[in-house]
Design a protein around this motif. Structure first.
Motif, mmCIF file in Angstrom:
data_model
loop_
_atom_site.group_PDB
_atom_site.id
_atom_site.type_symbol
_atom_site.label_atom_id
_atom_site.label_comp_id
_atom_site.label_asym_id
_atom_site.label_seq_id
_atom_site.Cartn_x
_atom_site.Cartn_y
_atom_site.Cartn_z
ATOM 1 N N SER A 264 12.541 71.234 -0.196
ATOM 2 C CA SER A 264 13.292 71.664 0.988
ATOM 3 C C SER A 264 14.613 71.386 1.011
ATOM 4 O O SER A 264 15.239 70.971 0.119
ATOM 5 C CB SER A 264 12.310 71.064 2.242
ATOM 6 O OG SER A 264 12.760 69.656 2.470
ATOM 7 N N GLY A 265 15.128 71.416 2.307
ATOM 8 C CA GLY A 265 16.862 71.319 2.252
ATOM 9 C C GLY A 265 16.933 69.858 2.313
ATOM 10 O O GLY A 265 17.900 69.396 2.132
ATOM 11 N N GLY A 266 16.121 69.099 2.561
ATOM 12 C CA GLY A 266 16.480 67.628 2.752
ATOM 13 C C GLY A 266 15.632 66.959 1.863
ATOM 14 O O GLY A 266 15.808 65.610 1.677
ATOM 15 N N PHE B 120 20.781 74.895 -3.835
ATOM 16 C CA PHE B 120 20.820 76.267 -3.338
ATOM 17 C C PHE B 120 21.934 76.635 -2.317
ATOM 18 O O PHE B 120 22.718 77.475 -2.536
ATOM 19 C CB PHE B 120 19.396 76.641 -3.015
ATOM 20 C CG PHE B 120 18.601 77.508 -3.954
ATOM 21 C CD1 PHE B 120 18.674 78.412 -4.711
ATOM 22 C CD2 PHE B 120 17.306 76.555 -4.336
ATOM 23 C CE1 PHE B 120 17.612 78.887 -5.532
ATOM 24 C CE2 PHE B 120 16.450 76.942 -5.210
ATOM 25 C CZ PHE B 120 16.381 78.274 -6.071
ATOM 26 N N ASP B 121 21.813 76.059 -1.310
ATOM 27 C CA ASP B 121 22.642 76.343 -0.163
ATOM 28 C C ASP B 121 24.412 75.981 -0.436
ATOM 29 O O ASP B 121 25.079 76.695 0.045
ATOM 30 C CB ASP B 121 22.367 75.315 1.270
ATOM 31 C CG ASP B 121 20.831 75.936 1.576
ATOM 32 O OD1 ASP B 121 20.613 76.904 1.231
ATOM 33 O OD2 ASP B 121 20.408 75.234 2.207
ATOM 34 N N LYS B 122 24.418 74.695 -1.207
ATOM 35 C CA LYS B 122 25.948 74.543 -1.497
ATOM 36 C C LYS B 122 26.486 75.573 -2.524
ATOM 37 O O LYS B 122 27.803 75.981 -2.430
ATOM 38 C CB LYS B 122 25.976 73.045 -1.972
ATOM 39 C CG LYS B 122 25.754 71.810 -0.876
ATOM 40 C CD LYS B 122 25.840 70.674 -1.101
ATOM 41 C CE LYS B 122 25.675 69.526 0.014
ATOM 42 N NZ LYS B 122 25.393 68.281 -0.537
ATOM 43 N N ILE C 298 20.210 83.903 -2.546
ATOM 44 C CA ILE C 298 20.178 83.564 -4.165
ATOM 45 C C ILE C 298 18.885 84.325 -4.728
ATOM 46 O O ILE C 298 18.972 84.904 -5.685
ATOM 47 C CB ILE C 298 20.565 82.094 -4.468
ATOM 48 C CG1 ILE C 298 21.847 81.648 -4.071
ATOM 49 C CG2 ILE C 298 20.172 81.823 -5.931
ATOM 50 C CD1 ILE C 298 22.255 80.221 -4.564
ATOM 51 N N ASP C 299 17.775 83.895 -4.086
ATOM 52 C CA ASP C 299 16.457 84.521 -4.696
ATOM 53 C C ASP C 299 16.398 86.022 -4.798
ATOM 54 O O ASP C 299 16.090 86.534 -5.635
ATOM 55 C CB ASP C 299 15.361 84.106 -3.421
ATOM 56 C CG ASP C 299 14.065 84.209 -3.889
ATOM 57 O OD1 ASP C 299 13.775 84.761 -5.089
ATOM 58 O OD2 ASP C 299 13.090 83.880 -3.291
ATOM 59 N N ARG C 300 17.124 86.609 -3.839
ATOM 60 C CA ARG C 300 17.058 88.092 -3.720
ATOM 61 C C ARG C 300 18.118 88.517 -4.743
ATOM 62 O O ARG C 300 17.538 89.595 -5.453
ATOM 63 C CB ARG C 300 17.976 88.505 -2.324
ATOM 64 C CG ARG C 300 17.957 90.079 -2.137
ATOM 65 C CD ARG C 300 18.306 90.469 -0.685
ATOM 66 N NE ARG C 300 19.366 89.585 -0.448
ATOM 67 C CZ ARG C 300 20.735 89.975 -0.416
ATOM 68 N NH1 ARG C 300 21.136 90.830 -1.371
ATOM 69 N NH2 ARG C 300 21.733 88.945 -0.151
ATOM 70 N N GLY D 40 7.388 73.088 1.506
ATOM 71 C CA GLY D 40 8.756 72.937 1.534
ATOM 72 C C GLY D 40 9.523 74.317 1.483
ATOM 73 O O GLY D 40 8.977 75.275 0.879
ATOM 74 N N GLY D 41 10.693 74.532 2.085
ATOM 75 C CA GLY D 41 11.546 75.987 2.338
ATOM 76 C C GLY D 41 11.506 76.368 1.111
ATOM 77 O O GLY D 41 11.655 77.670 0.897
ATOM 78 N N VAL D 42 12.118 75.619 -0.062
ATOM 79 C CA VAL D 42 12.314 76.254 -1.452
ATOM 80 C C VAL D 42 11.298 76.830 -2.167
ATOM 81 O O VAL D 42 11.210 77.523 -3.068
ATOM 82 C CB VAL D 42 13.122 75.022 -2.360
ATOM 83 C CG1 VAL D 42 13.397 75.615 -3.749
ATOM 84 C CG2 VAL D 42 14.386 74.540 -1.565
ATOM 85 N N ALA E 282 9.274 78.947 -0.972
ATOM 86 C CA ALA E 282 9.474 80.476 -0.794
ATOM 87 C C ALA E 282 10.151 80.980 -2.091
ATOM 88 O O ALA E 282 9.983 82.302 -1.773
ATOM 89 C CB ALA E 282 10.217 80.599 0.708
ATOM 90 N N ASN E 283 10.570 80.329 -2.979
ATOM 91 C CA ASN E 283 11.511 81.083 -3.751
ATOM 92 C C ASN E 283 10.561 81.950 -4.792
ATOM 93 O O ASN E 283 9.809 81.199 -5.450
ATOM 94 C CB ASN E 283 12.585 80.131 -4.701
ATOM 95 C CG ASN E 283 13.386 80.553 -5.604
ATOM 96 O OD1 ASN E 283 12.911 81.030 -6.615
ATOM 97 N ND2 ASN E 283 14.447 81.216 -5.279
ATOM 98 N N SER E 284 10.884 83.270 -5.127
ATOM 99 C CA SER E 284 10.065 83.759 -6.012
ATOM 100 C C SER E 284 9.904 83.508 -7.429
ATOM 101 O O SER E 284 8.877 83.209 -8.159
ATOM 102 C CB SER E 284 10.257 85.365 -5.993
ATOM 103 O OG SER E 284 11.548 85.630 -5.391
HETATM 104 O O1 KG4 Z 1 11.576 73.107 4.535
HETATM 105 P P1 KG4 Z 1 12.707 73.807 5.128
HETATM 106 O O2 KG4 Z 1 12.544 74.791 5.974
HETATM 107 O O3 KG4 Z 1 13.818 72.738 6.096
HETATM 108 C C1 KG4 Z 1 14.710 71.802 5.765
HETATM 109 O O4 KG4 Z 1 14.332 70.898 4.744
HETATM 110 O O5 KG4 Z 1 15.714 71.906 6.321
HETATM 111 O O6 KG4 Z 1 13.802 74.229 3.750
HETATM 112 C C2 KG4 Z 1 15.038 74.887 4.148
HETATM 113 C C3 KG4 Z 1 15.726 75.119 2.827
HETATM 114 C C4 KG4 Z 1 17.054 75.591 2.702
HETATM 115 O O7 KG4 Z 1 17.922 74.692 1.816
HETATM 116 C C5 KG4 Z 1 16.824 77.084 2.081
HETATM 117 O O8 KG4 Z 1 17.854 77.515 1.546
HETATM 118 C C6 KG4 Z 1 15.712 76.916 1.045
HETATM 119 O O9 KG4 Z 1 14.750 76.049 2.003
HETATM 120 N N1 KG4 Z 1 14.871 78.145 1.156
HETATM 121 C C7 KG4 Z 1 15.028 78.725 -0.225
HETATM 122 C C8 KG4 Z 1 14.359 80.164 0.054
HETATM 123 N N2 KG4 Z 1 13.922 80.166 1.207
HETATM 124 C C9 KG4 Z 1 14.470 79.050 1.808
HETATM 125 N N3 KG4 Z 1 15.376 78.521 -1.324
HETATM 126 C C10 KG4 Z 1 15.315 79.327 -2.433
HETATM 127 N N4 KG4 Z 1 14.928 80.553 -2.323
HETATM 128 C C11 KG4 Z 1 14.140 81.013 -1.043
HETATM 129 N N5 KG4 Z 1 13.630 82.077 -0.951
#
Ligand code: KG4
Length: 364
Positions: free
Chosen positions: A166-168, A196-198, A213-215, A300-302, A304-306
């Motif tokens: 995820s982001g953290g 990814f974000d930075k 980035i994914d798109r 976790g958020g990442v 979701a990355n295809s």
């Molecule tokens: O689990 P999450 O919603 O919450 C936190 O940890 O804050 O994760 C958020 C992270 C962000 O860094 C975001 O850029 C990443 O998940 N994220 C992705 C995608 N969707 C969300 N990273 C890569 N590809 C994606 N499709």
């Protein structure tokens, strides 16, 4: 203090037994989950493991700042929490009196954000005279694989591995039981989501950059650029070197061509995404071999990355084991995962007391 305590006339009264008896007489268990650990205010209702509603209010306010601003997040939670909870109950088609317990994210996360959900959950539990269940946000991400959207939905078999990205966080977790998890490897610096974000930020993409980035990666050449990969022992991760290597590639090429990013954005995204996936999978593969598990989940958020989803599917298929890829709606922060984690704790009578404070930092 363990068990369930009611605050009566300025004193805590042990209410555990009354509530256990009360629960046993119920036909079904309905949990209201509340999530407010970062920048999503969410509430969900789950009855006997089956999802009835999952409402998420995301906070757009942070986009202008290129990252989450804690103070603004707390204020937005404060505005969102009442309508979000009301909507989750309305969509579930239940009356408040049918809620058996309230599960809330106690941590880890931003303290000001957690305080909103925690205080709301406590107030509502007192008002409805029902138990509270505190949930670890990281465990909730892992247990999102047990949410049933349909009666016949299946879940991973224990023991399994969960790659939580995820982001953290970036962790490989060995899940022995619902409530028994062990971290085998974790990041020693940045999380995969931060990478990814930075990197997205230096390319001028909006926050959060991961989905962009994914798109863009879908149209690019993943082999066009190569970035440095970490060489650290064991199952731990590191992403800060990759970030620097990416930055230097941009810096060097921008000297020759001021439009370098614009002209190469798809290839840059595809190559960066491939490098992050390669880093994630080397350690995941090693962990699968080490533990001999037959089930691997991601969360976790990442997740979701295809590219990550395809790569984990392929790795598992090549190794003859099962991959559990969650629906995208359960990858980012949501209260459905809090409700399901709370549901299993509730069945074990693992209640929380009203005096427990939220925690900003904690591990599994
Ligand atoms: O689990 P999450 O919603 O919450 C936190 O940890 O804050 O994760 C958020 C992270 C962000 O860094 C975001 O850029 C990443 O998940 N994220 C992705 C995608 N969707 C969300 N990273 C890569 N590809 C994606 N499709």
């Amino acid at each position: 203090m363990n068990g369930v305590f009611r605050f009566v006339n300025g004193e805590f009264i042990d209410d555990t037994l009354r509530l256990i008896n009360h629960n046993d007489s119920r036909m079904s268990v309905t949990i209201l989950g509340i999530e407010s650990s970062c920048d999503d205010t969410s509430a969900a209702v789950i009855t006997d493991g089956l999802l009835r509603s999952n409402v998420i209010a995301s906070q757009k306010v942070h986009e202008a700042y290129g990252g989450v601003v804690p103070e603004l997040a707390s204020r937005a939670h404060q505005q969102n929490i009442v309508p979000v909870v009301s909507e989750a109950i309305r969509q579930a088609g239940i009356d408040r009196s049918e809620i058996s317990a309230i599960a809330y994210t106690r941590g880890p996360g931003l303290l000001g954000s957690l305080l909103v959900g925690t205080s709301f959950a406590k107030g509502m539990a007192i008002g409805l005279d029902i138990p509270l269940v505190d949930v670890n946000h990281l465990q909730a991400h892992v247990l999102s694989h047990f949410i049933k959207v349909n009666e016949d939905d299946r879940s991973p078999e224990f023991p399994f591995l969960c790659l939580l990205i995820s982001g953290g966080n970036s962790q490989i977790i060995y899940v022995k039981e619902m409530n028994d998890m062990q971290i085998l490897g974790k990041t020693i610096d940045d999380a995969a989501g931060e990478a990814f974000d930075k990197c997205a930020k230096v390319m001028g993409l909006p926050y959060p950059g991961g989905p962009h980035i994914d798109r863009l990666a879908k149209e690019g050449d993943p082999l066009r650029f190569s970035f440095s990969k970490p060489h650290i022992p064991g199952l731990d991760y590191s992403f800060s070197g990759l970030k620097t290597s990416f930055l230097y590639t941009l810096r060097d090429n921008l000297k020759e061509d001021p439009d370098f990013v614009k002209n190469n954005i798809s290839d840059l995204c595809a190559s960066l995404q491939k490098t992050i996936i390669d880093i994630l999978l080397v350690k995941l593969k090693a962990a699968i071999k080490e533990t001999g598990v037959k089930d691997v989940a991601i969360g976790g958020g990442v997740s979701a990355n295809s590219g990550v989803r395809e790569a984990v599917e392929k790795l598992c298929s090549d190794m003859g084991i099962r991959a559990w890829i969650p629906p995208r709606s359960f990858t980012t922060d949501n209260a459905a995962m809090v409700a399901i984690a709370g549901y299993y704790k509730y069945l074990d009578h693992e209640y929380s007391s009203l005096e427990l404070p939220p925690f900003a930092r904690v591990t599994i």
